[in-house]
Each structure stands twice: as structure tokens, then as C-alpha cells.
Design an enzyme around this catalytic site. Structure first.
Site, PDB file in Angstrom:
ATOM      1  N   GLU A 143       7.787   3.632  14.662  1.00 14.42           N
ATOM      2  CA  GLU A 143       8.601   4.076  13.520  1.00 14.42           C
ATOM      3  C   GLU A 143       8.581   5.593  13.465  1.00 14.42           C
ATOM      4  O   GLU A 143       7.571   6.224  13.750  1.00 14.42           O
ATOM      5  CB  GLU A 143       8.048   3.465  12.229  1.00 14.42           C
ATOM      6  CG  GLU A 143       8.194   1.953  12.250  1.00 14.42           C
ATOM      7  CD  GLU A 143       7.913   1.276  10.922  1.00 14.42           C
ATOM      8  OE1 GLU A 143       6.956   1.671  10.234  1.00 14.42           O
ATOM      9  OE2 GLU A 143       8.663   0.345  10.575  1.00 14.42           O
ATOM     10  N   GLY A 181       2.193  -5.087   7.889  1.00 16.25           N
ATOM     11  CA  GLY A 181       1.234  -5.889   7.125  1.00 16.25           C
ATOM     12  C   GLY A 181       0.105  -6.341   8.028  1.00 16.25           C
ATOM     13  O   GLY A 181      -0.145  -5.742   9.083  1.00 16.25           O
ATOM     14  N   PRO A 237       9.991  -6.680  -0.213  1.00 19.74           N
ATOM     15  CA  PRO A 237       8.769  -5.915  -0.447  1.00 19.74           C
ATOM     16  C   PRO A 237       7.676  -6.848  -0.987  1.00 19.74           C
ATOM     17  O   PRO A 237       7.972  -7.976  -1.379  1.00 19.74           O
ATOM     18  CB  PRO A 237       9.183  -4.891  -1.500  1.00 19.74           C
ATOM     19  CG  PRO A 237      10.397  -5.449  -2.154  1.00 19.74           C
ATOM     20  CD  PRO A 237      11.028  -6.444  -1.223  1.00 19.74           C
ATOM     21  N   ALA A 238       6.435  -6.352  -1.019  1.00 20.25           N
ATOM     22  CA  ALA A 238       5.331  -7.164  -1.545  1.00 20.25           C
ATOM     23  C   ALA A 238       5.563  -7.477  -3.018  1.00 20.25           C
ATOM     24  O   ALA A 238       6.058  -6.628  -3.772  1.00 20.25           O
ATOM     25  CB  ALA A 238       4.029  -6.394  -1.383  1.00 20.25           C
ATOM     26  N   ASN A 295       0.813  -1.234   0.000  1.00 17.72           N
ATOM     27  CA  ASN A 295       0.000   0.000   0.000  1.00 17.72           C
ATOM     28  C   ASN A 295       0.843   1.280   0.000  1.00 17.72           C
ATOM     29  O   ASN A 295       0.405   2.307  -0.495  1.00 17.72           O
ATOM     30  CB  ASN A 295      -1.038  -0.010   1.134  1.00 17.72           C
ATOM     31  CG  ASN A 295      -0.438  -0.073   2.507  1.00 17.72           C
ATOM     32  OD1 ASN A 295       0.728  -0.424   2.666  1.00 17.72           O
ATOM     33  ND2 ASN A 295      -1.223   0.254   3.514  1.00 17.72           N
ATOM     34  N   CYS A 349      -3.599   1.320   6.845  1.00 16.69           N
ATOM     35  CA  CYS A 349      -3.903   0.711   8.154  1.00 16.69           C
ATOM     36  C   CYS A 349      -4.485   1.731   9.108  1.00 16.69           C
ATOM     37  O   CYS A 349      -5.088   1.363  10.113  1.00 16.69           O
ATOM     38  CB  CYS A 349      -2.629   0.137   8.776  1.00 16.69           C
ATOM     39  SG  CYS A 349      -1.789  -0.972   7.682  1.00 16.69           S
ATOM     40  N   GLU A 355       4.109  -3.615  12.720  1.00 17.04           N
ATOM     41  CA  GLU A 355       3.099  -2.590  12.405  1.00 17.04           C
ATOM     42  C   GLU A 355       1.971  -3.321  11.712  1.00 17.04           C
ATOM     43  O   GLU A 355       2.045  -3.591  10.510  1.00 17.04           O
ATOM     44  CB  GLU A 355       3.691  -1.519  11.474  1.00 17.04           C
ATOM     45  CG  GLU A 355       4.861  -0.758  12.042  1.00 17.04           C
ATOM     46  CD  GLU A 355       4.481   0.132  13.201  1.00 17.04           C
ATOM     47  OE1 GLU A 355       3.275   0.288  13.498  1.00 17.04           O
ATOM     48  OE2 GLU A 355       5.402   0.667  13.848  1.00 17.04           O
ATOM     49  N   LEU A 356       0.914  -3.650  12.459  1.00 16.60           N
ATOM     50  CA  LEU A 356      -0.098  -4.568  11.931  1.00 16.60           C
ATOM     51  C   LEU A 356      -1.398  -3.828  11.607  1.00 16.60           C
ATOM     52  O   LEU A 356      -1.392  -2.627  11.428  1.00 16.60           O
ATOM     53  CB  LEU A 356      -0.296  -5.707  12.938  1.00 16.60           C
ATOM     54  CG  LEU A 356       1.019  -6.419  13.335  1.00 16.60           C
ATOM     55  CD1 LEU A 356       0.773  -7.493  14.364  1.00 16.60           C
ATOM     56  CD2 LEU A 356       1.735  -6.987  12.115  1.00 16.60           C
TER      57      LEU A 356
HETATM   58  C1  SIN Z   1      -0.143   2.330   6.757  1.00 10.78           C
HETATM   59  O1  SIN Z   1      -1.147   2.153   6.138  1.00 10.78           O
HETATM   60  O2  SIN Z   1       0.266   1.446   7.461  1.00 10.78           O
HETATM   61  C2  SIN Z   1       0.706   3.573   6.692  1.00 10.78           C
HETATM   62  C3  SIN Z   1      -0.010   4.824   6.768  1.00 10.78           C
HETATM   63  C4  SIN Z   1       0.865   6.010   7.127  1.00 10.78           C
HETATM   64  O3  SIN Z   1       2.092   5.902   7.263  1.00 10.78           O
HETATM   65  O4  SIN Z   1       0.288   7.069   7.299  1.00 10.78           O
END
Ligand code: SIN
Length: 482
Positions: free
Chosen positions: A460, A231, A179-180, A155, A287, A253-254
Site C-alpha cells: 500500500e 487485520g 470498516p470494523a 486501530n 501491526c 495486510e496481516l
Molecule cells: C497498522 O497497524 O497496520 C498500520 C500502521 C501504519 O500504517 O503505520
């Protein structure tokens, strides 16, 4: 410069562009048009082991460089990204689908983490601890954790990787990146520019292909000392159990299930603007997207009608076209999942308040607003990852907090209110790693990005972002008394 300049197939291992040992490849497809844009090496166990070996060798010299030198290389890498923002953005839109304006934003966003950690690299300070007895001194050193495996999603093909590689390199680690498979090209472009900036061979390797095989090698290798993953929660849990055998450090980071709460006293126009930004960024495939929109009774009608008007103005289409605000989803499978969530909600009593017209093509979904949504519907419990805005009403602050926290996830949350006391109360009560107050876009390099509960652990960006890549070493120096 055209984005084709950055089109690379193969894999980048130990400073060499190479093919898979068995010469197999897989296609990378533009989700807006269905066109194949590149073929990439279909790597597996053997190539991963080579990349890990190269990282182990490269890390010794990289970590031995003075911090100022590592910082200089990172800074040069940042500058190259910014100088190539336009072709990198076009490449990103071609493989991922997001509107070009968002892709340009993502290149600047990814680069901002590199700039931030170039600066932080010079501030990895240890401590001198007052020792409990007079003849001793206690010192705390901060040292790189070692070789890091970075596994990143489709994404944000640039920014998610940049914000893992940058702190790793700043700390003195070498990385092996997976990477994906849907979006490897932006990752290869990052690696190519890193090489141009002076990152030594082996410090960054990037490979894609047989995901499970690569994952098994990365998680089981004793030479890989840390795994950082962005992911889904389901894959994160599997990686956590696979890493247990070698007791690796991890950052996860889920997934998320963000509540977006609008109180009666909110600025409704600002709330609609914030929701549009949070919900429809990257066609809802983030996410941190608003997932459950909770609106207090007194402003529900005003908010929902203003929201529908704003959604009506969204142009859906190929992200390369002018004025497009919502691009395709990443795949037909993603479309099936999102359509299934809408069907499930409607079968259980939700009403479609608005379903916009979509561009033609198998990867597009109509921006949709649903109302009368409830906790038994999958749009409420699952991460939607699509341009669907489900609305529900609430009456009191306590009820809003209860609904918001009634989920296993805990990444981002949003609240719109003008009451300062409520901002404190609700900010402290929400069980989330991040709270946006009167703001729909909250991520930036200076802030700690990350979640709680099943949204993961580790942060992060920010001054905390380096900690995940550093080990503390305590040294006790005795015999000081004469
Ligand atoms: C994400 O979808 O995990 C990242 C979104 C962001 O860094 O703002």
C-alpha cells in the site's frame, strides 16, 4: 466545528444514507468512557448485495472518466479532509480512544495517501513492447481490476480505509467498504466528505453490522473482483479461502511480530526514543509495533534503565485530555488478552521491570516493561497489541538475526546500530517487508507498506500501490507489414 457534525448512523449505500432492511442497529461506544456515541445500521447480506450492485453500475462511468478528472476529485477529497482535520480527529478519538495528537496525525496520514494517489492517477502508463516478429506490435494496457471490497480494522479507522479507497479510485475502481464495527464513524465521515468532493453515487459504499454475513457476500460475489483486507492473520486466511471460489485478486495486510534490535554501537538515547514511538503509538495497537525488544549485552543495562524512565513519564487516560500519551485499548476483551500475555510471561519466568499506574476504567492497561523474556512465552510469539515492552538479551549479530526471523510473521522490523556494514548485512538478512534503521516510525505514503510470510502480500502506498488495483491486458496487433 464540533465532531458531532460528522456523527452519522445508518449506512452509506449507492449514494444514500439508509437503514438496515430489518431496522436493527448497534451501538458505537467510546472506549475511554463507556458512553454510547452513536447507533449504526446493523447491515447484512441484503444491504451488501445492494452496495455491490451500486458499485458495478457506478464503476463503468467512473473508470471512463479521464484520469485527470478522477485525480481532481481525489485532490478535492484530500483538501476537505485537511480542512476538517480537527473535528475528524475528535471523532476518531471518541470512537477509537487514541490520544488527540495521534488522531490529528492519523487524519493527515490518511489524507496523504489520497493526495499521493491523486497524483499517481495521472501516471497509469502502459507499455509498447518490441514484438518478436516484424508484422506485429505488442501493447500492454493497464485497466481497473473492477469492484473492490475493502475490509478494514479499528486501530486506524481513517488511514487504513483511505489508503485502500484512494488507489482503488485512482485506478478507476468502485469500492464497497466494511470498516470494523467498533469504529464505523470515521469511515462514514470519509464517505460523506468524498460525496462533497464529487465522488459519484455508488463509487463508495460503507456498511457495517453482521460481519460474517457481509464478509460472505463480499467474498462469494462474482461481481467483486478484488478484496483488500487489513487485520489479523487468522481472519486473512479465512478470507483467502473464501475468495478462492471466485478467484479474486487479493491484498492482505496481516499481523506482525516486529523485532526491535539494539546493538552495542547504537545511539542509546535515539533507540529509546524510537522504541517509545514504535511501541506506545496507539497504546501498542499497531501491526508494526515493536513486539520483541532484543538488546545486546553491552548496552542492556543502560537501555533498560533509560527505557523505564521514559515509560514512567507516560500519561495514561482519555485521549481527549491534554498530555495523554496512552489511551484505552479498544475493548475489555483486548485488556483481558493483554493481561493474559503478561501473566503467561511472568509464570514462565519473566520479571516485571516496570508497571505504570493506569487511568481508571475497564479498557485501560498499565504501560509495562518486562525482562528475561524468552521464546516459549506468548509475548514473544503472539502479536501483543497493547502497551507492553518485553526485553531480551542477545550476544552476537547472528543470534539477533536468528531470533528476529524465528517467527511466522514478516511485517516490520527495526534495528539500531551505527555500523554501516552491519546495516547492509542485517537489512538484507531480516525476513520482513519493512526495516526501520535507526528509526521507529517508518510508514508514509511514498513508501511501500506491506509484509512477507504470514504478514501477507501486496503493498500500500508508493509507486507500487496502484498495481494491486490494475489488470494488465496484452494486445497483439498484427498485419502491420505492408
Ligand atoms: C497498522 O497497524 O497496520 C498500520 C500502521 C501504519 O500504517 O503505520
Amino acid at each position: 466545528m464540533a465532531y458531532e457534525h460528522f456523527l452519522r448512523g445508518g449506512a452509506f449505500i449507492g449514494g444514500q444514507w439508509s437503514q438496515a432492511e430489518d431496522r436493527t442497529e448497534f451501538p458505537v461506544v467510546n472506549p475511554a468512557t463507556g458512553e454510547e456515541i452513536a447507533r449504526v445500521a446493523n447491515c447484512g447480506r441484503q444491504e451488501t448485495a445492494q452496495a455491490i450492485g451500486a458499485a458495478v453500475r457506478a464503476q463503468r462511468e467512473w473508470s471512463a472518466l479521464p484520469a485527470k478528472k478522477r485525480a481532481g476529485v481525489l485532490r478535492a477529497w484530500h483538501d476537505l479532509l485537511i480542512a476538517n482535520q480537527e473535528p475528524l480527529a475528535r471523532l476518531l478519538t471518541a470512537e477509537q480512544g487514541k490520544p488527540l495528537a495521534e488522531a490529528r496525525g492519523e487524519i493527515a496520514y490518511g489524507a496523504s495517501y489520497i493526495e499521493w494517489f491523486a497524483e499517481e492517477a495521472k501516471r497509469i502508463n502502459g507499455d509498447v513492447i518490441p514484438a518478436p516478429s516484424g508484422d506485429k506490435r505488442a501493447i500492454c494496457l493497464k485497466q481497473p481490476v473492477g469492484v473492490v471490497a475493502c475490509i478494514t480494522p479499528w486501530n486506524f479507522p481513517n488511514a487504513m480505509l483511505a489508503r485502500k479507497i484512494a488507489p482503488a479510485l485512482a485506478a478507476g475502481c468502485a469500492v464497497v467498504c466494511k470498516p470494523a464495527n467498533e469504529t464505523p464513524l470515521s469511515a462514514f465521515a470519509l464517505a460523506a466528505l468524498a460525496e462533497d468532493a464529487g465522488v459519484p453515487a455508488g463509487v463508495i459504499s460503507v456498511l457495517c453490522g453482521r460481519t460474517e454475513e457481509i464478509g460472505r457476500e463480499l467474498t462469494s460475489s462474482k461481481s467483486v473482483r478484488k478484496l483488500t483486507f487489513t487485520g489479523s492473520t487468522a481472519v486473512g486466511k479465512k478470507l483467502m479461502s473464501d475468495c478462492a471460489g471466485s478467484v479474486k485478486r487479493m491484498s492482505m495486510e496481516l499481523g506482525g511480530n516486529a523485532p526491535f534490535i539494539v546493538f552495542d554501537d547504537a545511539d542509546i538515547d535515539a533507540a529509546v526514543t524510537g522504541l517509545m514511538a514504535s511501541k506506545f503509538r496507539n497504546a501498542g495497537q499497531t501491526c508494526v509495533c515493536a513486539n520483541r525488544i532484543l538488546v545486546q549485552d553491552g548496552v542492556y543495562d543502560e537501555f533498560s534503565s533509560k527505557l523505564v524512565r521514559a515509560v514512567q513519564n507516560l500519561k495514561v487516560g482519555d485521549g481527549m485530555e491534554d498530555g495523554v500519551g496512552v489511551g484505552p485499548l479498544i475493548s475489555e476483551k483486548a485488556v483481558e488478552k493483554v493481561s493474559g500475555l503478561i501473566e503467561d510471561a511472568c509464570e514462565k519466568g519473566a520479571k516485571v521491570l516496570y508497571a505504570g499506574a493506569s487511568a481508571s476504567g475497564p479498557c485501560f492497561v498499565n504501560p509495562t516493561v518486562l525482562e528475561d523474556v524468552s521464546a516459549d512465552m506468548r509475548v514473544f510469539t503472539d502479536e501483543i497489541f497493547g502497551p507492553v515492552a518485553p526485553l531480551a538479551r542477545f550476544a552476537t549479530e547472528d543470534e539477533a538475526i536468528r531470533i528476529a526471523n524465528d517467527t511466522d510473521y514478516g511485517l516490520a522490523s527495526y534495528v539500531y546500530t551505527r555500523d554501516m556494514a552491519r546495516i547492509w548485512r542485517i537489512g538484507e538478512s531480516l525476513e520482513y517487508g519493512m526495516v526501520g534503521v535507526n528509526e521507529g516510525i517508518i510508514s508514509n505514503e511514498a513508501a511501500p507498506f506491506g509484509g512477507v510470510k504470514e504478514s501477507g502480500f501486496g503493498r500500500e502506498g508508493s509507486k507500487y500501490g496502484l498495481d494491486d488495483y490494475l489488470e494488465l491486458k496484452y494486445m497483439c496487433i498484427g498485419g502491420i507489414d505492408k
